[in-house]
Design a protein around this motif. Structure first.
Motif, PDB file in Angstrom:
ATOM      1  N   VAL A   1      51.478  47.460  16.442  1.00  0.00           N
ATOM      2  CA  VAL A   1      52.880  47.604  16.076  1.00  0.00           C
ATOM      3  C   VAL A   1      53.767  46.965  17.144  1.00  0.00           C
ATOM      4  CG1 VAL A   1      54.743  49.239  15.602  1.00  0.00           C
ATOM      5  CG2 VAL A   1      52.455  49.685  14.736  1.00  0.00           C
ATOM      6  N   LYS A   2      53.421  47.188  18.412  1.00  0.00           N
ATOM      7  CA  LYS A   2      54.183  46.582  19.509  1.00  0.00           C
ATOM      8  C   LYS A   2      54.132  45.056  19.414  1.00  0.00           C
ATOM      9  CE  LYS A   2      55.603  49.722  22.511  1.00  0.00           C
ATOM     10  NZ  LYS A   2      56.978  49.787  22.987  1.00  0.00           N
ATOM     11  N   SER A   3      52.965  44.532  19.104  1.00  0.00           N
ATOM     12  CA  SER A   3      52.805  43.093  18.971  1.00  0.00           C
ATOM     13  C   SER A   3      53.610  42.560  17.785  1.00  0.00           C
ATOM     14  CB  SER A   3      51.326  42.741  18.809  1.00  0.00           C
ATOM     15  OG  SER A   3      51.136  41.372  18.796  1.00  0.00           O
ATOM     16  N   LEU A   4      53.635  43.314  16.687  1.00  0.00           N
ATOM     17  CA  LEU A   4      54.413  42.908  15.517  1.00  0.00           C
ATOM     18  C   LEU A   4      55.907  42.899  15.813  1.00  0.00           C
ATOM     19  CD1 LEU A   4      52.613  44.683  12.551  1.00  0.00           C
ATOM     20  CD2 LEU A   4      52.677  42.252  13.063  1.00  0.00           C
ATOM     21  N   ARG A   5      56.377  43.831  16.637  1.00  0.00           N
ATOM     22  CA  ARG A   5      57.799  43.844  17.003  1.00  0.00           C
ATOM     23  C   ARG A   5      58.176  42.563  17.739  1.00  0.00           C
ATOM     24  NH1 ARG A   5      60.413  48.221  15.542  1.00  0.00           N
ATOM     25  NH2 ARG A   5      59.292  50.173  15.344  1.00  0.00           N
ATOM     26  N   GLY A   6      57.205  41.964  18.425  1.00  0.00           N
ATOM     27  CA  GLY A   6      57.427  40.688  19.084  1.00  0.00           C
ATOM     28  C   GLY A   6      57.213  39.507  18.163  1.00  0.00           C
ATOM     29  N   GLY A   7      56.810  39.748  16.926  1.00  0.00           N
ATOM     30  CA  GLY A   7      56.624  38.690  15.938  1.00  0.00           C
ATOM     31  C   GLY A   7      55.349  37.888  16.128  1.00  0.00           C
ATOM     32  N   GLN A   8      54.352  38.467  16.761  1.00  0.00           N
ATOM     33  CA  GLN A   8      53.115  37.742  17.051  1.00  0.00           C
ATOM     34  C   GLN A   8      52.080  37.982  15.956  1.00  0.00           C
ATOM     35  OE1 GLN A   8      52.073  39.151  20.943  1.00  0.00           O
ATOM     36  NE2 GLN A   8      53.563  37.825  21.936  1.00  0.00           N
ATOM     37  N   VAL A   9      52.288  37.327  14.820  1.00  0.00           N
ATOM     38  CA  VAL A   9      51.386  37.475  13.685  1.00  0.00           C
ATOM     39  C   VAL A   9      51.228  36.126  12.991  1.00  0.00           C
ATOM     40  CG1 VAL A   9      53.239  38.159  12.111  1.00  0.00           C
ATOM     41  CG2 VAL A   9      50.913  38.827  11.597  1.00  0.00           C
ATOM     42  N   SER A  10      50.029  35.902  12.454  1.00  0.00           N
ATOM     43  CA  SER A  10      49.751  34.675  11.725  1.00  0.00           C
ATOM     44  C   SER A  10      48.964  35.024  10.466  1.00  0.00           C
ATOM     45  CB  SER A  10      48.942  33.721  12.602  1.00  0.00           C
ATOM     46  OG  SER A  10      48.482  32.641  11.846  1.00  0.00           O
ATOM     47  N   PHE A  11      49.425  34.526   9.329  1.00  0.00           N
ATOM     48  CA  PHE A  11      48.753  34.830   8.066  1.00  0.00           C
ATOM     49  C   PHE A  11      47.556  33.928   7.794  1.00  0.00           C
ATOM     50  CE2 PHE A  11      52.966  36.603   7.133  1.00  0.00           C
ATOM     51  CZ  PHE A  11      52.586  37.842   6.671  1.00  0.00           C
TER      52      PHE A  11
END
Length: 159
Positions: free
Chosen positions: A41-51
């Protein structure tokens, strides 16, 4: 004293899978919760996601998000790190899971993640039931978009 109006909470978008609409003709969309670890969740708050090659798989009456990369959170200790591409359980109603599973077993249909966002403090994922496009369909979409853009330009120049 007048009552304060509640603000309409708009979902905060984390990431959008741009390839989903380009590669698939989306027939239906569903909103699902997603089971995550704290560091994810913390990583997602930083926008660090790739589909990249993400899709939804079904097994044992549950739906799982496969192939979505959530980068490890840097401030987490070495023992609390999550695996970046682990399968993540989707939180859907049983009837939705059964419907999606039945339709995805049909020829040419698949379930893909389309968007990750925060809604009321929870991470949600929008998934879409889609049929793969062929090369002709992709070219036709590009032509339609160009025509719409040219039409909008001409209408704007007349005003």
């Amino acid at each position: 004293m007048a009552k304060k109006k509640k603000k309409k909470v708009s979902p905060d978008t984390i990431a959008v899978n741009k390839q989903a609409r380009r590669l698939y003709e989306i027939l239906e969309t569903f909103e699902a919760g997603i089971s995550l670890l704290g560091s994810e969740v913390k990583s997602l708050r930083g926008g660090q996601v790739s589909f990249k090659d993400g899709y939804v798989s079904f097994r044992d009456g549950s739906a799982f998000l496969i192939g979505v990369h959530i980068a490890p959170y840097e401030q987490t200790g070495p023992f609390d790190q999550h695996e970046p591409e682990r399968p993540r359980r989707l939180l859907l109603h049983k009837r939705e899971i059964d419907l999606l599973q039945a339709k995805s077993e049909q020829k040419g249909l698949t379930v893909v993640p389309m968007k990750l966002y925060f809604a009321r403090g929870k991470v949600k994922v929008q998934i879409g039931l889609g049929r793969g496009k062929n090369v002709h369909s992709k070219k036709q979409d590009l032509k339609d978009r160009d025509i719409a853009r040219d039409t909008a330009r001409q209408l704007a120049s007349y005003k």
